[in-house]
Write an enzyme that holds these catalytic residues in place. Structure first.
Site, PDB file in Angstrom:
ATOM      1  CG  HIS A   1      -7.176  46.411 -38.088  1.00 50.83           C
ATOM      2  ND1 HIS A   1      -7.958  45.556 -37.345  1.00 50.83           N
ATOM      3  CD2 HIS A   1      -7.939  47.497 -38.357  1.00 50.83           C
ATOM      4  CE1 HIS A   1      -9.147  46.096 -37.170  1.00 50.83           C
ATOM      5  NE2 HIS A   1      -9.164  47.269 -37.772  1.00 50.83           N
TER       6      HIS A   1
ATOM      7  CE  LYS B   1      -8.445  48.282 -33.459  1.00 56.51           C
ATOM      8  NZ  LYS B   1      -8.516  47.148 -34.375  1.00 56.51           N
TER       9      LYS B   1
ATOM     10  CG  ASP C   1       8.612  50.008 -18.364  1.00 56.58           C
ATOM     11  OD1 ASP C   1       9.139  50.827 -19.146  1.00 56.58           O
ATOM     12  OD2 ASP C   1       8.060  50.350 -17.300  1.00 56.58           O
TER      13      ASP C   1
END
Length: 148
Positions: A89, A91, A96
């Site tokens: 779940h 996100k 970099d």
């Protein structure tokens, strides 16, 4: 930042296009064609792009399959901690190893056009390292897309 006050897809696109060496994303849902194009463009510019999505969401949605089956960089699928029936779940995206994008924002058109969502842009080295460790662990355990 909030979707109520600005386009988060525009912010994310800009940050993806600024990446120079790597983009590592752990995304529960990924069906936004604009963001897929931005990741593909980064890949074509020589940026290493890796993506892990939730396996259950990938299997249940034809839009995700259509979009992800066209991308030119490696992606994998993962369930959550309890295997099938649980969710990967996350996100978050590492850019970099100097920026983390995180928040409620799913990389979907609905998140951009319909939902109240948020995005945090973090640059703290400790938070970046914590997210790096989590991404590498999930990437290692996730299945290659063609094994799904």
């Amino acid at each position: 930042m909030f979707t109520r006050t600005r386009s988060l897809v525009e912010v994310i696109e800009r940050l993806l296009r600024e990446a120079k060496s790597s983009i590592d994303a752990a995304l529960y849902r990924f069906t936004n064609p604009r963001l897929a194009e931005a990741l593909s463009d980064a890949h074509h510019e020589g940026v290493r792009v890796r993506l892990v999505t939730d396996r259950g969401k990938y299997q249940e949605g034809s839009l995700a399959k259509e979009l992800l089956d066209k991308i030119p960089f490696p992606f994998r699928h993962s369930y959550g901690r309890d295997g099938e029936g649980s969710k990967m779940h996350h996100k978050f995206v590492l850019l970099d190893d100097s920026v983390v994008l995180t928040g409620s924002y799913n990389w979907t058109s609905a998140s951009e056009e319909k939902n109240y969502e948020n995005l945090l842009i973090l640059q703290d080295p400790k938070l970046i390292q914590t997210h790096r460790k989590e991404f590498e662990a999930i990437w290692k355990d996730a299945q290659e897309a063609d094994e799904s």
